[in-house]
Design a protein around this motif. Structure first.
Motif, short mmCIF file in Angstrom:
data_model
loop_
_atom_site.label_atom_id
_atom_site.label_comp_id
_atom_site.label_asym_id
_atom_site.label_seq_id
_atom_site.Cartn_x
_atom_site.Cartn_y
_atom_site.Cartn_z
N GLY A 173 0.82 -1.21 0.00
CA GLY A 173 0.00 0.00 0.00
C GLY A 173 0.85 1.26 0.00
N ASP A 174 1.95 1.22 0.76
CA ASP A 174 2.86 2.37 0.78
C ASP A 174 3.49 2.58 -0.59
OD1 ASP A 174 2.36 2.91 3.42
OD2 ASP A 174 4.14 1.88 4.17
N ILE A 175 3.92 1.50 -1.23
CA ILE A 175 4.54 1.62 -2.54
C ILE A 175 3.54 2.13 -3.56
CG2 ILE A 175 5.62 0.34 -4.43
CD1 ILE A 175 6.95 -1.42 -2.31
N ALA A 176 2.29 1.63 -3.49
CA ALA A 176 1.26 2.12 -4.42
C ALA A 176 1.05 3.62 -4.27
CB ALA A 176 -0.05 1.37 -4.18
N ALA A 177 1.06 4.11 -3.02
CA ALA A 177 0.90 5.54 -2.80
C ALA A 177 2.08 6.31 -3.38
CB ALA A 177 0.77 5.82 -1.30
N MET A 178 3.29 5.77 -3.25
CA MET A 178 4.46 6.41 -3.83
C MET A 178 4.36 6.46 -5.35
SD MET A 178 7.53 4.67 -1.60
CE MET A 178 7.47 4.62 0.19
N VAL A 179 3.89 5.38 -5.95
CA VAL A 179 3.73 5.35 -7.41
C VAL A 179 2.72 6.42 -7.84
CG1 VAL A 179 2.97 3.98 -9.38
CG2 VAL A 179 4.37 2.92 -7.62
N GLU A 180 1.61 6.54 -7.10
CA GLU A 180 0.62 7.56 -7.43
C GLU A 180 1.26 8.95 -7.42
OE1 GLU A 180 -2.91 7.38 -5.03
OE2 GLU A 180 -2.76 5.19 -4.90
N ASP A 181 2.08 9.22 -6.41
CA ASP A 181 2.73 10.52 -6.33
C ASP A 181 3.65 10.75 -7.53
OD1 ASP A 181 1.50 11.20 -3.99
OD2 ASP A 181 3.15 10.60 -2.70
N GLN A 182 4.40 9.72 -7.91
CA GLN A 182 5.30 9.87 -9.04
C GLN A 182 4.55 10.14 -10.34
OE1 GLN A 182 7.88 10.55 -7.51
NE2 GLN A 182 9.41 9.09 -8.21
N LEU A 183 3.42 9.49 -10.52
CA LEU A 183 2.66 9.66 -11.75
C LEU A 183 1.89 10.98 -11.79
CD1 LEU A 183 1.14 6.09 -12.27
CD2 LEU A 183 3.25 7.05 -13.21
N SER A 184 1.81 11.68 -10.67
CA SER A 184 0.98 12.88 -10.61
C SER A 184 1.64 14.08 -11.28
CB SER A 184 0.65 13.22 -9.15
OG SER A 184 1.81 13.62 -8.45
N ASP A 185 2.94 14.03 -11.50
CA ASP A 185 3.62 15.21 -12.05
C ASP A 185 4.85 14.77 -12.85
OD1 ASP A 185 4.37 17.78 -12.60
OD2 ASP A 185 5.22 18.18 -10.62
N LEU A 186 4.63 14.43 -14.08
CA LEU A 186 5.71 13.97 -14.95
C LEU A 186 6.11 15.06 -15.92
CD1 LEU A 186 4.43 10.35 -15.79
CD2 LEU A 186 6.13 11.01 -14.08
N PRO A 187 7.35 15.10 -16.41
CA PRO A 187 8.42 14.14 -16.16
C PRO A 187 9.06 14.34 -14.79
CG PRO A 187 9.24 15.89 -17.57
CD PRO A 187 7.77 16.13 -17.39
N LEU A 188 9.71 13.27 -14.30
CA LEU A 188 10.39 13.34 -13.02
C LEU A 188 11.60 14.26 -13.08
CD1 LEU A 188 10.31 9.50 -12.28
CD2 LEU A 188 8.82 11.26 -11.29
N VAL A 189 12.26 14.30 -14.22
CA VAL A 189 13.39 15.19 -14.42
C VAL A 189 13.45 15.55 -15.90
CG1 VAL A 189 15.03 13.30 -14.79
CG2 VAL A 189 15.88 15.51 -14.02
N ASP A 190 13.87 16.79 -16.20
CA ASP A 190 13.98 17.23 -17.58
C ASP A 190 15.22 18.09 -17.70
OD1 ASP A 190 13.70 18.06 -20.18
OD2 ASP A 190 11.59 18.63 -20.00
N GLU A 191 16.29 17.51 -18.24
CA GLU A 191 17.55 18.22 -18.41
C GLU A 191 17.62 18.98 -19.73
OE1 GLU A 191 20.48 15.27 -15.78
OE2 GLU A 191 20.62 15.28 -17.98
N ARG A 192 16.57 18.88 -20.54
CA ARG A 192 16.59 19.54 -21.83
C ARG A 192 15.52 20.63 -21.94
NH1 ARG A 192 16.37 14.24 -23.94
NH2 ARG A 192 14.69 14.84 -25.34
#
Length: 332
Positions: A313-332
């Motif tokens: 359940g904790d990991i699922a919540a973390m995945v939700e957070d990651q998917l809420s604001d993509l990209p995670l990083v943008d160097e370009r």
């Protein structure tokens, strides 16, 4: 350099609820979604690779947050999608099987026979012999013969990209003792240090992740798994090169930044049930999440992850957070 880097990780504000935003099921089906854009590595020859992590294929189990009864269908869907895209190669980042049973390796080989592109795989902790196994898991040498170029470490070229594969899953004595931790052996580190300078655009693949997740989660949370053993030495071997590290294991998409670049790939078996499309060209590297389940399938995976255990359940919540604001990083 021994700076261990940091993970790009976002946590939802405590006042925000799932009802305040788009559902995770809808977000997961919006893809392909850009996970990260890195300025390096670059390749003159534009190259596209499918990176599949944590299929956990099972031929007879059901349930759990890894949705074992869907694993063969998800792997077949990923293979079909990669074929449709005409990728230059496919890389499996570990945990090809549910837990190393011979029949599951046979099932995986049957699915991979449908691939149009060449493929390589590194083993995950679920693919290697363990002291507590209740079955005979084939030795890593057999895995290497069947799913890799015959040994670890290895160097394989797909298009304009060098794929350097490492075995982070095997214990020095040949069997893991009740642990899912991993390490890169000294001989593999030496090989990596001597091989990386020979490459122009390298993807370094191991099942276990670089450090950074623990610092990102914060005092109120935890990292789903510890980083690879002797992480500073591994970071030192990678630092100073235009290489990108790819891993799985955590079932949590995350970008690693700092002295080295890395992506922890989403899991194929569990929510969000996706693979990673890596596109390397003259402008850099773009990594996209490609879902392989329909909305109903994603909803099932999300529900099982949320309800199976506190950890899932904790990991699922973390995945939700990651998917809420993509990209995670943008160097370009």
């Amino acid at each position: 350099m021994t700076t261990e880097g940091s993970a790009v990780y976002r946590r939802r504000d405590a006042t925000t609820t799932a009802d305040d935003a788009e559902t995770p099921e809808i977000r997961a089906r919006r893809g392909p979604a850009t996970l990260a854009r890195f300025a390096r590595p670059r390749a003159d020859t534009r190259t596209t690779l499918a990176v599949v992590s944590d299929p956990h294929l099972s031929t007879d189990k059901e349930g759990t947050w890894k949705v074992f009864h869907r694993t063969e269908d998800r792997l077949r869907a990923a293979i079909a999608d990669a074929n449709d895209r005409g990728v230059d190669g496919v890389v499996f980042a570990g945990d090809l099987t549910e837990d190393g049973r011979p029949e599951d390796f046979d099932g995986a080989a049957d699915v991979l026979a449908d691939l149009d592109a060449p493929f390589v795989a590194v083993p995950g902790n679920h693919d290697v012999p363990k002291a507590f196994d209740d079955h005979d898991t084939p030795p890593v040498a057999e895995f290497a013969d069947r799913f890799a170029p015959g040994e670890f470490p290895f160097r394989t070229q797909f298009g304009g990209v060098d794929v350097l594969g490492l075995n982070s899953a095997s214990a020095p004595g040949g069997e893991l003792d009740a642990t899912h931790d991993g390490a890169i052996s000294d001989d593999q580190l030496s090989w990596l240090e001597s091989t990386l300078p020979e490459t122009d655009a390298a993807l370094v693949v191991s099942h276990h992740n670089l450090p950074g997740l623990d610092a990102a989660v914060g005092a109120d949370g935890y990292a789903p798994h510890p980083p690879v053993g002797d992480a500073p030495a591994f970071v030192d071997a990678l630092a100073g090169h235009d290489a990108l590290h790819l891993s799985g294991h955590v079932h949590l998409p995350a970008a690693i930044t700092g002295d080295v670049r890395g992506l922890v790939c989403p899991a194929l078996s569990s929510f969000p049930q996706a693979y990673t499309l890596a596109e390397v060209g003259p402008e850099g590297t773009t990594l996209r999440m490609v879902p392989v389940a329909d909305t109903e399938g994603v909803e099932e995976a999300h529900h099982l992850a949320r309800t199976h255990s506190d950890r899932s359940g904790d990991i699922a919540a973390m995945v939700e957070d990651q998917l809420s604001d993509l990209p995670l990083v943008d160097e370009r």
